[in-house]
Design a protein around this motif. Structure first.
Motif: not given
Length: 189
Positions: A107-111, A113-116, A118-125
């Motif tokens: 469950e924490k791993a899935l959460a 991955i979602d968090y990560f 979102n970070l990648v989307t925010e930084f747009d790399i």
């Protein structure tokens, strides 16, 4: 297993009840490849538009674990990250994903991955968006690790050892000599 579609398909076709587990080494390897691709993209942009080459000394500093950097590597990395925010973001994301390997529950791993993602989307790399696509494509098999905490790290290490034996011997014309060398290396004799 690694992230080979044909291999995974073959396993699932032959063993329909199998629960493939993506090896964490291969996940980390993919992240490092995509991180390095992003570094190259940034370097090429800087060289083309600014005619500077100061970021050409940070490849290993960017890919190594932060705590394993030499003083000189750390200094080069800090200098490059201060001048080029995208490199700082890239390094942050690479280091942040290392936390995934410390997680103990599915469950924490899935959460995470979602968090990560979102970070990648925010930084747009873009190169790390490719990594996120890999996470999406292989998610059930990545999460299978939490049901079956196994790794093929020992096998990968042994394969690497055998490749080094071949390289050092410049190939072996006699299979018996090669087998003897492998046995000696692994102390099976």
């Amino acid at each position: 297993m690694d992230m080979s579609r044909s291999y995974c398909y073959s396993v699932l076709k032959s063993l329909p009840n199998a629960k493939p587990v993506i090896d964490r080494f291969h996940l980390s390897q993919k992240l490092h490849k995509d991180t390095d691709d992003a570094r190259k993209h940034t370097q090429n942009h800087i060289k083309k538009h600014h005619n500077k080459d100061e970021v050409f000394k940070i490849r290993w500093a960017l890919l190594k674990n932060l705590e394993d950097l030499t003083e000189n590597q750390l200094l080069n990395l800090i200098t490059a990250c201060n001048k080029y925010p995208q490199l700082a973001q890239l390094h942050y994301l690479k280091e942040e994903f290392r936390n995934f390997f410390k997680i103990k529950t599915k469950e924490k791993a899935l959460a995470f991955i979602d968090y990560f993602k979102n970070l990648v989307t925010e930084f747009d790399i873009p190169e790390l968006k490719s990594f996120c696509s890999t996470l999406d494509n292989w998610l059930p098999y990545i999460l299978n690790y939490y049901d079956y905490p196994i790794s093929n790290g020992i096998v990968e290490g042994n394969n690497h050892k055998i490749k080094n034996i071949k390289r050092r011997g410049y190939g072996y014309r006699n299979q018996e000599n090669f087998n003897l060398r492998v046995h000696l290396e692994f102390k099976y004799v």
